[in-house]
Enzyme design. Structure first.
Site, PDB file in Angstrom:
ATOM      1  N   ARG A  35       0.783  -1.313  -0.137  1.00 42.05           N
ATOM      2  CA  ARG A  35       0.034   0.232  -0.004  1.00 42.05           C
ATOM      3  C   ARG A  35       0.954   1.317   0.012  1.00 42.05           C
ATOM      4  NH1 ARG A  35      -4.800   1.270   4.291  1.00 42.05           N
ATOM      5  NH2 ARG A  35      -4.423   3.136   3.222  1.00 42.05           N
ATOM      6  N   LYS A  36       2.200   1.249   0.118  1.00 45.19           N
ATOM      7  CA  LYS A  36       3.125   2.204   0.150  1.00 45.19           C
ATOM      8  C   LYS A  36       3.288   2.958  -1.111  1.00 45.19           C
ATOM      9  CE  LYS A  36       2.917   1.926   4.722  1.00 45.19           C
ATOM     10  NZ  LYS A  36       2.028   0.947   4.938  1.00 45.19           N
TER      11      LYS A  36
END
Length: 381
Positions: free
Chosen positions: A182-183
Site C-alpha cells: 500500500r505504500k
C-alpha cells in the site's frame, strides 16, 4: 459497465516484472548487487548517508531498538493513533509503550503532550509521519535532546514527503520506512532503515543476517578462506534482491507516482473545501505530503455515523477503509490505557478514500458523486 474501483493498488508495470525476472535468471536472488544499489539510491533520495534493507518496517524498527539496547524496564513514547505495528515492536523488545496524544488537525504526535509523558525510564520517542504527512520532527528532536533521548521516526508511509524542504529520512537519529504493497514505493513487502550513523548501519546489516560479520556480497568477492564470524546473536530479517530490483524500478517512476497522487489529492481537496459534512486533510505550511493515503473526517455537527457512511459507499461500489486506529483501545493495550480523547475522537470519525496512481478521473468522479449522495441520504448536504 463501470470498472470496479480499487481502494489501493501497487503501481507496477513491465519494468518491475522484467527487473524481477532478470534477478531470478541471474541466480543471485539475495544479498547481491541489486540490494546494494537499492540501498544506495534510497539513501540518496532521503538525504541520508546509509540505508539498510530489511524484510518489513516491523523488523527494521525492532533491529534499531534492539541495537540501541532498549528492553525490559524501558519506555518508548509513541502516539496511539497509528497502525498497531508501531506499538507492537516496542513490546517485541520487551519495553513498555507510553501513549501520547495527537494534534487533531494533522493526526501526528503532539510534542507538548509527549513532554508530559517523559519519565526516568524513557529511552526513545517514536513519532509517526501519519498517512505520509511529516510530523513536527524539529520539535520532537529538540525535546529528545533536552532529555538525552533518541528519536526513531516511524516514516512507514512517508517516503517522498518533504519537511521544510528536507526529505523525510535524515531528520531523526534513525528513520524506518515500509515498502508494503500500500505504500508509495513498494517491493510487495519489505522495509528500509536510514541513518547517518555508519557504525549503527553496519551493525544493523549484521543483525539482519544472523549477526554475520561478512555479507554474502563481500564474501563472494573474497578469498574462499576468508571466513565470516558471528560476534553477536542476530536475526533473519533480510530483504531479497528480487524485491530490491522491483524497488529500483519503482524509484525510476517515483516522480510519476508522486505527481499522480498530488493531482488526485488536489481534486479531493477542491471538492471538500467548505463541505458541510466532511473535513479535508490539513497540510501545514512547509510540509509536502506524499498522499500515501487520503483520510477525511466527518464534522461533528453533521450528525453522521462514520460506519453508516462507509457501508452505504460500499453498497454503491466505492471502497473505503476506516481511519487510523487508536492502538491503546486494542485488547493487548487496553489495560491501564490512558485517556486520549483527541485520539479516540479521530479514530471514530475518520475514513479513507481510494488513492493510487491508477485511479482514473472518471473513477474519482464516481467517488465524489457517491459522497454527495451518501452525505445527503444520511443527513448531510
Amino acid at each position: 459497465m463501470n470498472e470496479p474501483i480499487a481502494f489501493s493498488r501497487p503501481c507496477f508495470g513491465d519494468a518491475e516484472a522484467e527487473a524481477a525476472t532478470a534477478v531470478v535468471r541471474s541466480g543471485w536472488v539475495v544479498g547481491g548487487p541489486r540490494l546494494a544499489e537499492f540501498e544506495r539510491r534510497f539513501a540518496r533520495l532521503c538525504g541520508a548517508d546509509h540505508a539498510v534493507g530489511v524484510s518489513s518496517w516491523t523488523t527494521g524498527a525492532f533491529l534499531v531498538l534492539h541495537a540501541w539496547g532498549v528492553g525490559p524496564g524501558d519506555e518508548v513514547i509513541v502516539p496511539s493513533l497509528t497502525f498497531i505495528a508501531s506499538v507492537n515492536v516496542i513490546r517485541h523488545v520487551g519495553a513498555t509503550p507510553v501513549f501520547a496524544e495527537i494534534d487533531p488537525a494533522i493526526y501526528n504526535i503532539d510534542p507538548a503532550d509527549a513532554t508530559r509523558r517523559i519519565t526516568a525510564r524513557t529511552r526513545v520517542i517514536m513519532p509517526v509521519d501519519q498517512l505520509g504527512l511529516p510530523c513536527d520532527i524539529d520539535a520532537v528532536t529538540a525535546l529528545a535532546r533536552r532529555h538525552g533521548l533518541r528519536v526513531l521516526d516511524d516514516a512507514a508511509c512517508a517516503f517522498g514527503s518533504l519537511n521544510k524542504g528536507r526529505p523525510v529520512g535524515a531528520l531523526a537519529d534513525v528513520t524506518v520506512f515500509s515498502l508494503h504493497a500500500r505504500k508509495v514505493v513498494t517491493t510487495a513487502e519489505g522495509g528500509m532503515i536510514t541513518t547517518d550513523d555508519a557504525e549503527l548501519a553496519e551493525r544493523l546489516r549484521r543483525l539482519r543476517h544472523q549477526g554475520m560479520s561478512l555479507s554474502d556480497y563481500a564474501r563472494h568477492e573474497s578469498s574462499p578462506t576468508r571466513f565470516e564470524s558471528y560476534p553477536e546473536i542476530g536475526y533473519n530479517h533480510r530483504i531479497t534482491d528480487i524485491q530490491a530490483a522491483i524497488g529500483l524500478a519503482q524509484l525510476d517512476r517515483l516522480d510519476y507516482i508522486l505527481e499522480r497522487r498530488h493531482a488526485m489529492a488536489a481534486r479531493y481537496g477542491a471538492y471538500l473545501s467548505g463541505h458541510p459534512a466532511l473535513i479535508a486533510p490539513h497540510v501545514p505550511p512547509g510540509l509536502i505530503h506524499n498522499w500515501q493515503s487520503y483520510q477525511v473526517r466527518l464534522r461533528e455537527e453533521a450528525g453522521l455515523s462514520r460506519n453508516a457512511v462507509m457501508d452505504r459507499l460500499f453498497e454503491m461500489g466505492i471502497p473505503t477503509r476506516r481511519g487510523v486506529m487508536a492502538s491503546h483501545l486494542e485488547p493487548p493495550y487496553r489495560q491501564d490505557a490512558p485517556l486520549l480523547p483527541l485520539t479516540e475522537s479521530a479514530a471514530a470519525s475518520t475514513f479513507q478514500l481510494p488513492m493510487h496512481p491508477e485511479l482514473t478521473s472518471d473513477q474519482q468522479d464516481r467517488v465524489l458523486n457517491a459522497l454527495d449522495l451518501v452525505t445527503a441520504e444520511t443527513g448531510g448536504p
